[in-house]
Design a protein around this motif. Structure first.
Motif, mmCIF file in Angstrom:
data_model
loop_
_atom_site.group_PDB
_atom_site.id
_atom_site.type_symbol
_atom_site.label_atom_id
_atom_site.label_comp_id
_atom_site.label_asym_id
_atom_site.label_seq_id
_atom_site.Cartn_x
_atom_site.Cartn_y
_atom_site.Cartn_z
ATOM 1 N N ALA A 293 0.857 -1.186 0.000
ATOM 2 C CA ALA A 293 0.000 0.000 0.000
ATOM 3 C C ALA A 293 0.894 1.237 0.000
ATOM 4 O O ALA A 293 1.691 1.428 0.920
ATOM 5 C CB ALA A 293 -0.898 -0.017 1.220
ATOM 6 N N GLN A 294 0.806 2.037 -1.043
ATOM 7 C CA GLN A 294 1.694 3.195 -1.156
ATOM 8 C C GLN A 294 1.328 4.276 -0.151
ATOM 9 O O GLN A 294 0.153 4.559 0.091
ATOM 10 C CB GLN A 294 1.643 3.742 -2.573
ATOM 11 N N GLN A 295 2.372 4.891 0.408
ATOM 12 C CA GLN A 295 2.198 5.964 1.389
ATOM 13 C C GLN A 295 2.708 7.277 0.801
ATOM 14 O O GLN A 295 3.555 7.281 -0.092
ATOM 15 C CB GLN A 295 2.979 5.631 2.667
ATOM 16 N N PRO A 296 2.200 8.414 1.294
ATOM 17 C CA PRO A 296 2.719 9.702 0.829
ATOM 18 C C PRO A 296 4.217 9.817 1.128
ATOM 19 O O PRO A 296 4.706 9.276 2.129
ATOM 20 C CB PRO A 296 1.914 10.725 1.642
ATOM 21 N N SER A 297 4.938 10.504 0.264
ATOM 22 C CA SER A 297 6.387 10.678 0.478
ATOM 23 C C SER A 297 6.752 12.148 0.292
ATOM 24 O O SER A 297 6.223 12.835 -0.589
ATOM 25 C CB SER A 297 7.190 9.794 -0.475
ATOM 26 N N LEU A 298 7.669 12.626 1.135
ATOM 27 C CA LEU A 298 8.073 14.042 1.155
ATOM 28 C C LEU A 298 9.564 14.144 0.816
ATOM 29 O O LEU A 298 10.379 13.378 1.334
ATOM 30 C CB LEU A 298 7.801 14.638 2.534
ATOM 31 N N TYR A 299 9.913 15.097 -0.071
ATOM 32 C CA TYR A 299 11.297 15.302 -0.495
ATOM 33 C C TYR A 299 11.683 16.756 -0.249
ATOM 34 O O TYR A 299 10.893 17.671 -0.484
ATOM 35 C CB TYR A 299 11.458 15.006 -1.988
ATOM 36 N N GLN A 300 12.914 16.964 0.210
ATOM 37 C CA GLN A 300 13.426 18.329 0.394
ATOM 38 C C GLN A 300 14.513 18.614 -0.635
ATOM 39 O O GLN A 300 15.426 17.815 -0.847
ATOM 40 C CB GLN A 300 14.031 18.512 1.792
ATOM 41 N N ILE A 301 14.417 19.776 -1.302
ATOM 42 C CA ILE A 301 15.443 20.226 -2.250
ATOM 43 C C ILE A 301 16.355 21.196 -1.499
ATOM 44 O O ILE A 301 15.885 22.153 -0.891
ATOM 45 C CB ILE A 301 14.813 20.921 -3.469
ATOM 46 N N ARG A 302 17.651 20.896 -1.537
ATOM 47 C CA ARG A 302 18.580 21.742 -0.777
ATOM 48 C C ARG A 302 19.912 21.830 -1.496
ATOM 49 O O ARG A 302 20.381 20.871 -2.092
ATOM 50 C CB ARG A 302 18.765 21.167 0.635
ATOM 51 N N THR A 303 20.530 23.010 -1.438
ATOM 52 C CA THR A 303 21.842 23.267 -2.023
ATOM 53 C C THR A 303 22.833 23.504 -0.896
ATOM 54 O O THR A 303 22.577 24.322 -0.015
ATOM 55 C CB THR A 303 21.783 24.505 -2.932
ATOM 56 N N ASN A 304 23.966 22.797 -0.927
ATOM 57 C CA ASN A 304 24.979 22.937 0.123
ATOM 58 C C ASN A 304 26.238 23.604 -0.415
ATOM 59 O O ASN A 304 27.090 22.948 -1.003
ATOM 60 C CB ASN A 304 25.349 21.563 0.701
ATOM 61 N N GLY A 305 26.347 24.906 -0.255
ATOM 62 C CA GLY A 305 27.571 25.611 -0.610
ATOM 63 C C GLY A 305 27.744 25.922 -2.078
ATOM 64 O O GLY A 305 28.483 26.825 -2.437
#
Length: 511
Positions: A293-305
């Motif tokens: 059963a698929q669950q919601p998924s959350l992704y963060q976009i981030r730039t490091n330096g």
């Protein structure tokens, strides 16, 4: 060379130097030196080593500015990054040296002192690379790229990765990318031009000379780099499988032209990252996991330096992890057969406009076409799907001021003396080594993170180093006085964990 002594001040960051010490030939590369000059110096160093009669153990070694080995530093007078500091001696121990007085006594005390390298604490924070500079570097590296093939470990063998999956990585999988790069042959071209001029001078016709030059012109040379990528939850068996299968095959196909680079998740080579043009997504789990059963998924976009170090990583599906200075992607599956689900790009009100454009691009090109897509600004979230999908609305951070100040230092005595070194701005949770002590500065607090296998001596010396750093920063940024906080592994608070992209549970040692 002043009085025939080498001084560190002679080294210019825009230049490349060759230091010939007969039994050792050192090539020092300034951080701002051109790529072609570096390549020429490496070739010249090898030729120089073979020109004179040298001992069998003679070697050619390269040193990048800031990462010089002790054997190289020893060739210079008063190289300034090793300070003699002793935190372990006290007044009683000094007074126990019998029969010594005056200068002799002071010299004996200095000889017994333990060395400590604290230079990193006094260096300024590495400035972030501008977007224009990062894009130029990305363009240069992709111009040299002639082709890229991908492979993924399935069971006990590597299978070819479809091109449409390039840029998608899973934490429990291992990937291999074979990249072929063109190598400029400028020296050969210059020789051919000289030959051509000589031929013309001898009276040969222009067309014949051109034809002969073209015949003599060698094909452009190439180099192959194999990048091995291992997810932080993947077994080391992937690396063993690669070394005994694909690597052997590649070595037979490209003898003498193959270089292997092993990388782990979030510790990727910048050149490798550049080939995905900021669309680098890390999902949790396995690529071909059994679908439940698929669950919601959350992704963060981030730039490091640097824009080169941009990643879109799956994190816990928890609204308290949102932040107004970042962009997030929320994937909400439906149980309906007609509509698979919806994917949102959530744009924080204080986020960078370039990252907002990137989030929309990733949303439209990297996520399932069977899902509907929607870009929403912070404060305009649809109640029915967004907050329900993310699991209720909770308070979250509205700024990421810490990103402008964050620095991570490693404290260790593995070299035989106590040394503090700074991790690059693109650090991650797995840089927290269990047998070391790490110092994290977020602009308000300096956290002393203690691993489970650190020694009491390291703890004592690191505490002193923390105090030295706090005093130094107080003189540099008096408007931002830091407080010292002690953190033990497994007990990190939110103000600490948010400095790391996609913080999650620590990985156990894998076979």
């Amino acid at each position: 060379m002043p009085r025939m002594r080498l001084l560190q001040s002679l080294l210019d960051t825009r230049c490349v130097y060759i230091l010939d010490c007969w039994s050792d030939v050192f090539i020092w590369l300034g951080r701002k030196s051109p790529r072609l000059v570096r390549a020429a110096a490496l070739k010249l160093g090898q030729e120089l080593c073979g020109m004179l009669h040298r001992p069998r153990h003679a070697t050619v070694s390269r040193s990048l500015e800031g990462t010089e080995a002790q054997v190289f530093k020893a060739k210079f007078k008063n190289w300034d990054d090793v300070l003699t500091v002793d935190y372990t001696r006290n007044a009683e121990a000094v007074l126990q040296s019998p029969g010594l007085s005056g200068k002799v006594k002071r010299d004996a005390e200095k000889k017994d002192q333990m060395k400590a390298d604290l230079t990193a604490l006094f260096l300024p924070r590495q400035p972030p690379m501008s977007l224009a500079e990062a894009e130029q570097l990305m363009e240069e590296w992709n111009e040299d790229l002639d082709g890229m093939e991908g492979f993924v470990l399935e069971g006990k063998k590597f299978a070819r990765l479809p091109e449409e999956e390039f840029g998608h990585f899973y934490t429990q999988d291992c990937y291999v990318f074979l990249c072929r790069y063109w190598v400029p042959v400028e020296y050969e071209e210059e020789e051919k031009k000289e030959d051509k001029e000589e031929e013309k001078a001898e009276g040969k016709e222009g067309e014949e000379a051109t034809a002969e030059a073209e015949e003599k012109q060698p094909e452009e040379d190439f180099q192959c780099i194999v990048y091995f990528w291992q997810g932080r939850e993947a077994s080391n068996m992937g690396w063993l499988t690669f070394t005994f299968s694909l690597q052997k095959k590649f070595e037979s196909l490209f003898p003498g032209k193959l270089e292997v680079v092993r990388m782990t998740q979030q510790q990727e080579n910048p050149k490798f990252l550049s080939h995905f043009k900021r669309k680098f997504i890390i999902h949790r789990g396995k690529r071909k996991a059994v679908q439940g059963a698929q669950q919601p998924s959350l992704y963060q976009i981030r730039t490091n330096g640097s824009a080169l170090c941009t990643r879109c990583i799956q994190i816990n599906t928890d609204s308290s992890l949102l932040n107004s200075e970042f962009c997030f992607i929320l994937k909400v599956p439906f149980e309906s057969e007609d509509n698979q689900g919806i994917v949102y790009a959530w744009v924080g009100r204080a986020s960078d406009p370039d990252e907002a454009k990137l989030a929309e691009d990733i949303l439209n090109t990297m996520f399932d076409t069977s899902y509907s897509k929607q870009v929403i600004n912070e404060g305009e979230e649809p109640e029915n799907f967004f907050w329900v999908g993310i699991g209720a609305q909770k308070p979250y951070d509205d700024d990421a001021e810490y990103m402008k100040h964050t620095r991570l230092f490693r404290c260790s005595n593995e070299k035989g003396y106590f040394a503090v070194t700074e991790k690059c701005s693109d650090f991650c949770q797995d840089d927290l080594a269990d047998d070391d002590i790490m110092l994290l500065d977020n602009g308000q607090e300096v956290y002393m993170w203690v691993g489970t296998q650190t020694s009491q001596v390291e703890i004592k010396l690191s505490l002193e180093a923390c105090q030295v750093y706090i005093q130094h920063m107080r003189s540099k940024e008096h408007e931002r006085p830091r407080r010292l906080r002690l953190v033990r592994k497994g007990n990190e608070q939110h103000a600490f964990t948010r400095c790391f992209h996609a913080w999650s549970a620590f990985c156990k040692a894998l076979a």
